[in-house]
Motif scaffolding. Sequence first.
Motif, PDB file in Angstrom:
ATOM      1  N   VAL A 265     -11.541 -17.319  -8.316  1.00 60.43           N
ATOM      2  CA  VAL A 265     -11.148 -18.709  -8.530  1.00 60.43           C
ATOM      3  C   VAL A 265      -9.758 -18.887  -7.932  1.00 60.43           C
ATOM      4  O   VAL A 265      -8.807 -18.204  -8.320  1.00 60.43           O
ATOM      5  CB  VAL A 265     -11.126 -19.076 -10.034  1.00 60.43           C
ATOM      6  CG1 VAL A 265     -10.813 -20.566 -10.203  1.00 60.43           C
ATOM      7  CG2 VAL A 265     -12.449 -18.730 -10.705  1.00 60.43           C
ATOM      8  N   GLN A 266      -9.634 -19.797  -6.978  1.00 62.88           N
ATOM      9  CA  GLN A 266      -8.362 -20.076  -6.312  1.00 62.88           C
ATOM     10  C   GLN A 266      -7.909 -21.490  -6.672  1.00 62.88           C
ATOM     11  O   GLN A 266      -8.658 -22.449  -6.483  1.00 62.88           O
ATOM     12  CB  GLN A 266      -8.515 -19.976  -4.788  1.00 62.88           C
ATOM     13  CG  GLN A 266      -8.971 -18.616  -4.281  1.00 62.88           C
ATOM     14  CD  GLN A 266      -7.858 -17.595  -4.338  1.00 62.88           C
ATOM     15  OE1 GLN A 266      -7.953 -16.600  -5.042  1.00 62.88           O
ATOM     16  NE2 GLN A 266      -6.797 -17.833  -3.591  1.00 62.88           N
TER      17      GLN A 266
ATOM     18  N   GLY B 157      -9.371 -25.062 -12.859  1.00 62.24           N
ATOM     19  CA  GLY B 157     -10.066 -23.841 -12.476  1.00 62.24           C
ATOM     20  C   GLY B 157     -10.970 -23.330 -13.585  1.00 62.24           C
ATOM     21  O   GLY B 157     -12.115 -22.908 -13.344  1.00 62.24           O
TER      22      GLY B 157
ATOM     23  N   SER C 108     -15.132 -23.304 -13.443  1.00 60.73           N
ATOM     24  CA  SER C 108     -15.713 -21.958 -13.424  1.00 60.73           C
ATOM     25  C   SER C 108     -16.355 -21.543 -14.740  1.00 60.73           C
ATOM     26  O   SER C 108     -17.215 -20.659 -14.767  1.00 60.73           O
ATOM     27  CB  SER C 108     -14.646 -20.932 -13.055  1.00 60.73           C
ATOM     28  OG  SER C 108     -13.692 -20.799 -14.102  1.00 60.73           O
TER      29      SER C 108
ATOM     30  N   GLY D 131      -8.384 -14.384 -10.207  1.00 62.10           N
ATOM     31  CA  GLY D 131      -7.921 -15.697  -9.777  1.00 62.10           C
ATOM     32  C   GLY D 131      -6.507 -15.661  -9.250  1.00 62.10           C
ATOM     33  O   GLY D 131      -5.740 -14.732  -9.541  1.00 62.10           O
TER      34      GLY D 131
ATOM     35  N   VAL E 159     -14.005 -21.980  -5.822  1.00 57.53           N
ATOM     36  CA  VAL E 159     -14.691 -21.022  -6.681  1.00 57.53           C
ATOM     37  C   VAL E 159     -15.726 -20.288  -5.841  1.00 57.53           C
ATOM     38  O   VAL E 159     -16.511 -20.909  -5.114  1.00 57.53           O
ATOM     39  CB  VAL E 159     -15.378 -21.726  -7.873  1.00 57.53           C
ATOM     40  CG1 VAL E 159     -16.051 -20.704  -8.787  1.00 57.53           C
ATOM     41  CG2 VAL E 159     -14.378 -22.564  -8.670  1.00 57.53           C
TER      42      VAL E 159
END
Length: 394
Positions: free
Chosen positions: A171-172, A218, A222, A262, A281
């Motif tokens: 996850v960015q 995020g 996610s 992440g 994601v």
Amino acid sequence: MAIEGSASETRERRIRLGMVGGGSGAFIGAVHRIAARLDDHYELVAGALSSSPEKAEQSARELGLDPSRSYGSFKEMAIREAKLKNGIEAVAIVTPNHVHYEAAKEFLKRGIHVICDKPLTSTLPDARKLKKLAEESDALFVLTHNYTGYPMVRQAREMVANGELGTIRLVQMEYPQDWLTEDIESSGQKQAAWRTDPSKSGAGGSTGDIGTHAYNLGCFVSGLELEELSADLDSFVPGRKLDDNAHVMMRFKEKDGARAKGMLWCSQVAPGHENGLKVRVYGTKGGLEWVQADPNYLWYTPFGEPKRLITRNGAGSGAAAARVSRVPSGHPEGYLEGFANIYSEAARAIYAKRNGAKADPAIVYPTVDDGLKGMLFVDACVQSSKKNGAWVKV
């Protein structure tokens, strides 16, 4: 995120709304008022619009409020409105962070629903106390993490939940801005002055102001929960007391037999970025990318296949996005509409409370739990950075 009940959306009577803060010249107060009006669920009838009684009175006049329902303090408003036959049912708290706890407390203990701007509070102890108060109150507590109201964010969340990305691995999150590149707080710029003041903003600068948005987004998309993080916080502008840039590595709790990782970058000293919120994601079957500046589009890439563009209410867009959309595809919806979706979700939950209706699982809004998670994130970032980026449990 709470899932609450809803009555059928009768328009017999709008929800009587009060506001704390948000007087003349306040950006976020105007945004909340627009969001509350957009779907016609609320009527603003009372306010303690400023800590200055004179400004509060002037602001009430500008908004057309009954002078008898313009208050010099939020406590006075809570006490009197709770006694009125047609007193407020809900209150929007749109003050600087350090006022959130005390204001919310006064309304929650009188059974008045609270819609509060983020972050939850200015300190972690206050956040924990507010969570306890919210749990003990029969009133609802809604936190305006407004980006969770965007239709294509709901679309992304639905696709992840349906397994279309497989097991999530990465996850960015990023949220860069440039408005604090220079020391504008010293010039008396109001928004900069309180946001860079630890006594009003809390321990986090960019982490609390925009990092919590990116972090919340995020996790919302996610479905993951943070376990630990390593953070490097900077105050690049000389003399600034709070961070204006942060790089954070994350390890999420195990889910589906895997532990996702992440990364989050938030900055308010990144020239060229106005409001660059983005979330990506990646799972075993594919990836998603959503950019707030172009919110009606979601990029989806199944592994080994060409990149696909899903448009709001277009081909491939599902029920989760459609239920928070107002216009057909090709007509843009953005920041104000996304914000209004949080208010409308809250309204549906308030209607349910009002009418004793059954739960509708489609209604989703950020809660006090999301707010506490945000405060735990900020606290962990500060502690980790003080320890030269050591990993800290959240």
